[in-house]
Design a protein around this motif. Sequence first.
Motif, short mmCIF file in Angstrom:
data_model
loop_
_atom_site.label_atom_id
_atom_site.label_comp_id
_atom_site.label_asym_id
_atom_site.label_seq_id
_atom_site.Cartn_x
_atom_site.Cartn_y
_atom_site.Cartn_z
N PRO A 160 0.86 -1.23 -0.09
CA PRO A 160 -0.04 0.19 -0.04
C PRO A 160 0.99 1.40 -0.07
CG PRO A 160 -0.97 -1.45 1.60
CD PRO A 160 0.30 -1.84 1.03
N GLU A 161 1.72 1.38 0.79
CA GLU A 161 2.79 2.39 0.87
C GLU A 161 3.52 2.47 -0.54
OE1 GLU A 161 7.10 3.20 3.09
OE2 GLU A 161 5.35 2.87 4.55
N LEU A 162 4.00 1.73 -1.13
CA LEU A 162 4.62 1.59 -2.49
C LEU A 162 3.76 2.11 -3.67
CD1 LEU A 162 7.05 0.79 -4.19
CD2 LEU A 162 6.21 -1.53 -4.24
N VAL A 163 2.34 1.66 -3.38
CA VAL A 163 1.47 2.27 -4.62
C VAL A 163 1.29 3.62 -4.44
CG1 VAL A 163 -0.96 1.98 -5.21
CG2 VAL A 163 0.48 0.00 -4.81
N GLU A 164 1.13 4.17 -3.09
CA GLU A 164 0.83 5.31 -2.86
C GLU A 164 2.29 6.14 -3.36
OE1 GLU A 164 0.36 8.49 0.89
OE2 GLU A 164 -0.65 6.51 1.15
N ARG A 165 3.22 5.98 -2.90
CA ARG A 165 4.71 6.59 -3.04
C ARG A 165 4.76 6.73 -4.78
NH1 ARG A 165 9.57 6.67 -0.29
NH2 ARG A 165 8.52 5.15 1.31
N ALA A 185 33.74 4.80 3.12
CA ALA A 185 33.12 4.22 2.14
C ALA A 185 31.78 3.45 2.32
CB ALA A 185 34.29 3.39 1.13
N LEU A 186 31.92 2.69 3.47
CA LEU A 186 31.01 1.83 4.00
C LEU A 186 29.76 2.69 4.23
CD1 LEU A 186 29.64 -0.65 5.04
CD2 LEU A 186 30.58 -0.25 7.17
N ARG A 187 29.98 3.74 4.94
CA ARG A 187 28.97 4.83 5.28
C ARG A 187 27.96 5.29 4.12
NH1 ARG A 187 27.29 9.80 4.97
NH2 ARG A 187 29.28 10.42 4.11
N LYS A 188 28.91 5.69 3.04
CA LYS A 188 28.28 6.33 1.94
C LYS A 188 27.53 5.07 1.09
CE LYS A 188 31.66 9.85 0.98
NZ LYS A 188 32.84 10.45 0.30
N SER A 189 28.18 4.36 0.81
CA SER A 189 27.53 3.20 0.05
C SER A 189 26.24 2.33 0.54
CB SER A 189 28.48 1.84 -0.41
OG SER A 189 29.66 2.25 -0.99
N ALA A 190 26.33 2.15 2.08
CA ALA A 190 25.17 1.66 2.77
C ALA A 190 24.02 2.89 2.82
CB ALA A 190 25.52 1.36 4.18
N HIS A 191 24.36 4.19 2.82
CA HIS A 191 23.60 5.28 2.60
C HIS A 191 23.00 5.24 1.45
CE1 HIS A 191 21.92 9.06 3.53
NE2 HIS A 191 22.22 9.39 2.18
N THR A 192 23.55 5.24 0.27
CA THR A 192 23.01 4.98 -1.04
C THR A 192 22.21 3.92 -1.14
OG1 THR A 192 25.02 6.23 -1.99
CG2 THR A 192 23.58 5.17 -3.36
N LEU A 193 22.33 2.92 -0.57
CA LEU A 193 21.67 1.51 -0.91
C LEU A 193 20.23 1.67 0.14
CD1 LEU A 193 20.97 -1.19 -1.95
CD2 LEU A 193 22.50 -2.16 -0.45
N LYS A 194 20.48 2.24 1.30
CA LYS A 194 19.42 2.44 1.95
C LYS A 194 18.39 3.42 1.35
CE LYS A 194 19.29 5.82 5.02
NZ LYS A 194 19.58 6.49 6.19
N GLY A 195 18.74 4.54 0.59
CA GLY A 195 17.97 5.25 -0.18
C GLY A 195 17.27 4.56 -1.08
N ALA A 196 17.90 3.51 -1.88
CA ALA A 196 17.25 3.01 -2.94
C ALA A 196 16.26 2.00 -2.31
CB ALA A 196 18.55 2.20 -3.68
N VAL A 197 16.21 1.42 -1.42
CA VAL A 197 15.38 0.42 -0.86
C VAL A 197 14.19 1.14 -0.33
CG1 VAL A 197 16.84 -1.59 -0.74
CG2 VAL A 197 16.38 -0.03 1.09
N SER A 198 14.36 2.37 0.19
CA SER A 198 13.41 3.14 0.85
C SER A 198 12.31 3.62 -0.56
CB SER A 198 13.76 4.37 1.37
OG SER A 198 14.17 5.48 0.56
N ASN A 199 12.81 3.40 -1.65
CA ASN A 199 11.84 3.82 -2.76
C ASN A 199 11.05 2.68 -2.78
OD1 ASN A 199 12.93 6.26 -3.59
ND2 ASN A 199 14.58 5.43 -4.71
N PHE A 200 11.11 1.62 -2.47
CA PHE A 200 10.27 0.40 -2.58
C PHE A 200 9.41 -0.02 -1.36
CE2 PHE A 200 13.60 0.21 -5.81
CZ PHE A 200 12.79 0.06 -6.92
N SER A 201 9.77 0.93 -0.39
CA SER A 201 8.92 0.53 0.89
C SER A 201 9.24 -0.83 1.37
CB SER A 201 7.66 0.83 0.67
OG SER A 201 7.13 1.86 0.33
N ALA A 202 10.57 -1.08 1.36
CA ALA A 202 11.24 -2.51 2.04
C ALA A 202 11.81 -2.00 3.46
CB ALA A 202 12.03 -2.95 0.99
#
Length: 118
Positions: A10-15, A52-69
């Motif tokens: 439901p959140e994904l559909v709304e997003r 580098a860990l912080r930056k890469s993990a932050h980027t991936l975190k942002g990507a998965v947030s787009n899918f409400s995961a």
Amino acid sequence: MDSSNILNIPELVERLDGDFELFVELSELFFEDSSSLLNKIEDSIKNSDSEALRKSAHTLKGAVSNFSAQRAYDAAYELEIAGKDKLLENAADKLNTLKNEISEVINAMKSLVIKGSF
């Protein structure tokens, strides 16, 4: 597999304002980018490069947030904080958790793509 356990549909559909074609396009990008980001995270852990860990993990975190995961988001966040705080002792275990969560997200996304709708 029940995608709703992995993705908050439901959140994904709304997003995405109900735009399934947009979901398909974003999914394809995520399939490509997530593998590269996981490799960067793994390399940063091997090289004890907390920034580098912080930056890469932050980027991936942002990507998965787009899918409400949420679970994948939380796993990426754990690694982002580990990098920020320079606490890499358990980073390999956290990476394994993240890899499992990303795999589940990808499988759930592919199931929706095959289904052809949310």
